[in-house]
Design a protein around this motif. Structure first.
Motif, mmCIF file in Angstrom:
data_model
loop_
_atom_site.group_PDB
_atom_site.id
_atom_site.type_symbol
_atom_site.label_atom_id
_atom_site.label_comp_id
_atom_site.label_asym_id
_atom_site.label_seq_id
_atom_site.Cartn_x
_atom_site.Cartn_y
_atom_site.Cartn_z
ATOM 1 N N ALA A 103 -7.101 -47.274 -11.590
ATOM 2 C CA ALA A 103 -6.544 -47.875 -10.383
ATOM 3 C C ALA A 103 -6.959 -49.343 -10.300
ATOM 4 N N GLU A 133 -3.420 -48.158 -5.180
ATOM 5 C CA GLU A 133 -3.507 -47.360 -6.403
ATOM 6 C C GLU A 133 -4.672 -46.379 -6.339
ATOM 7 N N TRP A 187 -4.210 -42.576 -6.867
ATOM 8 C CA TRP A 187 -5.023 -41.860 -7.857
ATOM 9 C C TRP A 187 -5.532 -40.545 -7.267
ATOM 10 N N TRP A 220 -3.110 -44.895 -16.121
ATOM 11 C CA TRP A 220 -2.883 -45.901 -15.074
ATOM 12 C C TRP A 220 -2.765 -47.284 -15.700
ATOM 13 N N ASN A 221 -1.714 -47.985 -15.299
ATOM 14 C CA ASN A 221 -1.492 -49.377 -15.692
ATOM 15 C C ASN A 221 -1.458 -49.560 -17.208
ATOM 16 N N ASP A 261 2.416 -48.210 -12.472
ATOM 17 C CA ASP A 261 1.107 -47.962 -11.874
ATOM 18 C C ASP A 261 0.516 -46.680 -12.445
ATOM 19 N N ALA A 262 1.347 -45.651 -12.607
ATOM 20 C CA ALA A 262 0.903 -44.394 -13.218
ATOM 21 C C ALA A 262 1.965 -43.943 -14.223
#
Length: 158
Positions: free
Chosen positions: A42, A47, A51, A64-65, A80-81
């Protein structure tokens, strides 16, 4: 502040965790929880909330990312995910960053790249993460079910 420090490259999550471990435990519950989220990938408060919701949804692990790439190595996006198992992307899209004229155009372009690559996309407003987490979980589970019913596209991530 912790997420911003990591996101800007000033410090790694492990270094922050080590520093926190050297100090008193008093008042450290929140920073420890946030550092666990940051260590999980995150990079913002929204985020971090996302999460925790992903974990509550009991869906398979996601990254993530990470940058996702088409079969021929072209960049699609950095969601983002990312649930690699079924090629599902989750974007936490705030008005602040996505609804200026340039931001909106970039978001539409990104979404078109997802669609062209066969990626199932879920978009969530940060406010919805807090105001209706049950709805967000239902949307994630429904999207996961749809993504798992189709052949997985040839997408990789790094």
């Amino acid at each position: 502040m912790l997420a911003e420090t990591v996101q800007r490259g000033f410090c790694q999550p492990d270094a922050l965790s080590n520093e926190l471990a050297l100090g008193s435990d008093r008042g450290s519950a929140l920073p420890r929880r946030i550092l666990a989220e940051i260590s999980g990938g995150a990079r913002s408060a929204a985020e971090g909330t996302a999460w925790r919701l992903w974990k509550r949804a009991r869906l398979p692990q996601c990254e993530w990312n990470v940058e996702i790439l088409s079969a021929d190595g072209r960049r699609i996006a950095r969601p983002d995910a990312w649930c690699d198992e079924v090629a599902l992307a989750w974007e936490i899209d705030s008005k602040e960053f996505h609804f200026t004229a340039d931001g909106y155009a970039a978001t539409l372009s990104r979404n078109n790249r997802y669609a062209a690559a066969g990626v199932v996309l879920v978009q969530t407003l940060p406010s919805l993460l807090r105001s209706d987490p049950a709805r967000v979980i239902r949307e994630l589970k429904a999207a996961y079910a749809v993504a798992s019913m189709r052949p997985r596209p040839a997408i990789t991530f790094r």
